[in-house]
Design an enzyme around this catalytic site. Structure first.
Site, PDB file in Angstrom:
ATOM      1  N   SER A  43      -4.830   3.514  -2.230  1.00 44.73           N
ATOM      2  CA  SER A  43      -3.641   2.661  -2.102  1.00 44.73           C
ATOM      3  C   SER A  43      -3.610   1.848  -0.821  1.00 44.73           C
ATOM      4  O   SER A  43      -2.896   0.851  -0.737  1.00 44.73           O
ATOM      5  CB  SER A  43      -2.365   3.507  -2.182  1.00 44.73           C
ATOM      6  OG  SER A  43      -2.322   4.459  -1.132  1.00 44.73           O
ATOM      7  N   ASP A 334       6.868   2.478   3.394  1.00 41.31           N
ATOM      8  CA  ASP A 334       7.449   3.617   2.687  1.00 41.31           C
ATOM      9  C   ASP A 334       6.984   4.883   3.404  1.00 41.31           C
ATOM     10  O   ASP A 334       6.497   4.817   4.529  1.00 41.31           O
ATOM     11  CB  ASP A 334       7.094   3.607   1.189  1.00 41.31           C
ATOM     12  CG  ASP A 334       5.590   3.710   0.918  1.00 41.31           C
ATOM     13  OD1 ASP A 334       4.831   4.118   1.828  1.00 41.31           O
ATOM     14  OD2 ASP A 334       5.167   3.382  -0.201  1.00 41.31           O
ATOM     15  N   HIS A 337       2.831   4.508   3.479  1.00 40.32           N
ATOM     16  CA  HIS A 337       2.025   3.295   3.663  1.00 40.32           C
ATOM     17  C   HIS A 337       2.572   2.401   4.778  1.00 40.32           C
ATOM     18  O   HIS A 337       3.783   2.298   4.950  1.00 40.32           O
ATOM     19  CB  HIS A 337       1.984   2.507   2.352  1.00 40.32           C
ATOM     20  CG  HIS A 337       1.458   3.299   1.208  1.00 40.32           C
ATOM     21  ND1 HIS A 337       2.282   3.933   0.311  1.00 40.32           N
ATOM     22  CD2 HIS A 337       0.182   3.580   0.829  1.00 40.32           C
ATOM     23  CE1 HIS A 337       1.539   4.574  -0.592  1.00 40.32           C
ATOM     24  NE2 HIS A 337       0.270   4.372  -0.300  1.00 40.32           N
TER      25      HIS A 337
END
Length: 359
Positions: A43, A334, A337
């Site tokens: 991610s 978040d 991340h």
């Protein structure tokens, strides 16, 4: 006679300009020392591949992407751009790197950059199974498919030149520890000590790099683990230490990064022509987290989305009244991340310290 001569010169100039324009168009894939950015990983570098597979590990909805051009939630786990986008732009290529599975792009778009990364994946196949995402071996299969398509589109010689001269960005490994080893019992039962699991991952990493090397990759940047004990989610559950960074996780990250550094040296010796760079971002990220004001941030302990303590993916509710108004004040977007601003700072650091030799 003069009129005829002038007309002939005029026709010659037009012909020359048209020929030059055509030549420039035919050679636009070689205008840079690095003709393409090719991305593998999780991610931290996924630009939206998970949008097109059945998984809960997605971010193609608000408030993700609110600071991306046109406020578009692309599937990047960020309020805006991620590191490969900034690196691609810095190398004079596209301002964003498209996801390979996105049907709105074609092989012509992928000629200068493509992303095979999948949020939630790892070196370990068992990690990708946790939230049903693309395993690393499948990312390689997509890359092989991409190679076939690009050879058809550009021709064998031109395509092979791109594969050889492209800069490959690899960012992966955090999920292997935080989503897999420390969360589920299977690997902990198999590998009693985390160091044994680290060695298992190093073996998988070596196989991965050898495989893409034999497929033509020569210029590769490997970004190891971040100070994962300082991610907001880990700090939120670290109640006994007053929500400080989880030092055990940070120590594992340092230890594993050291082994990755050893692997980089080994492969550069073993594989002729390989330029594998240990683009370690641990130190710069730790500096940002521990000295946020030095980098223009106000908040480092929690993320911008929601309460910033546990929200990511679908828990990042677009209607949450707690989401911050200015993500540039936050190190994290978040609970897992970095914000776009953090990604840009880290990218600039990596380019200057490790990747400048490829420009």
């Amino acid at each position: 006679m003069k009129k005829i001569l002038c007309y002939s010169l005029f026709v010659f100039q037009i012909h020359f300009l048209l020929h030059s324009s055509s030549a420039n168009n035919n050679n636009n894939y070689n205008k840079n020392k690095v003709p393409a950015i090719i991305v593998f990983g999780d991610s931290s570098v996924d630009s939206g591949n998970n949008n097109f597979i059945p998984t809960i590990a997605r971010s193609n909805f608000e408030p993700y992407g609110r600071d991306f051009p046109d406020g578009n939630p692309t599937g990047r786990f960020s309020n805006g751009k991620i590191a490969p986008d900034f690196i691609s732009e810095a190398f004079g290529l596209m301002p964003t790197v498209p996801a390979y599975l996105d049907p709105s792009y074609s092989i012509s778009d992928f000629a200068n950059g493509v992303c095979f990364a999948s949020a939630g994946t790892g070196f370990d196949n068992a990690t990708s199974n946790v939230v049903d995402v693309i395993p690393l071996w499948k990312e390689i299969e997509y890359y092989k498919e991409y190679q076939r398509k690009l050879r058809t589109y550009l021709g064998e010689e031109k395509a092979n030149e791109i594969f050889k001269e492209a800069l490959y960005l690899v960012s992966i490994g955090t999920n292997d520890f935080l989503e897999n080893y420390y969360t589920l019992p299977q690997r902990r039962c198999q590998f009693k000590k985390v160091q044994q699991y680290e060695d298992f991952l190093i073996g998988l990493a070596e196989n991965f790099f050898k495989e893409i090397y034999h497929l033509g990759a020569r210029k590769i940047s490997l970004t190891g683990l971040p100070p994962m004990g300082c991610l907001p989610l880990e700090r939120a559950i670290n109640i006994m230490e007053f929500h400080g960074c989880v030092e055990e996780y940070n120590n594992v990250a340092l230890e594993f990064n050291g082994k990755l550094g050893w692997l980089v040296s080994k492969l550069n010796k073993d594989l002729p022509g390989l330029q594998l760079v240990d683009a370690n971002a641990y130190d710069i990220l730790l500096q940002i987290v521990t000295q946020p004001s030095r980098f223009g941030f106000e908040v480092a302990q929690v993320g911008c989305c929601g309460t910033g303590r546990f929200e990511m993916s679908y828990l990042c509710d677009p209607k949450s009244p707690f989401t911050c108004s200015d993500a540039n004040k936050y190190v994290f977007w978040d609970a897992f991340h970095p914000s776009e601003k953090t990604s840009q700072i880290v990218s600039n650091y990596l380019i200057e310290k490790y990747l400048a030799k490829f420009r």
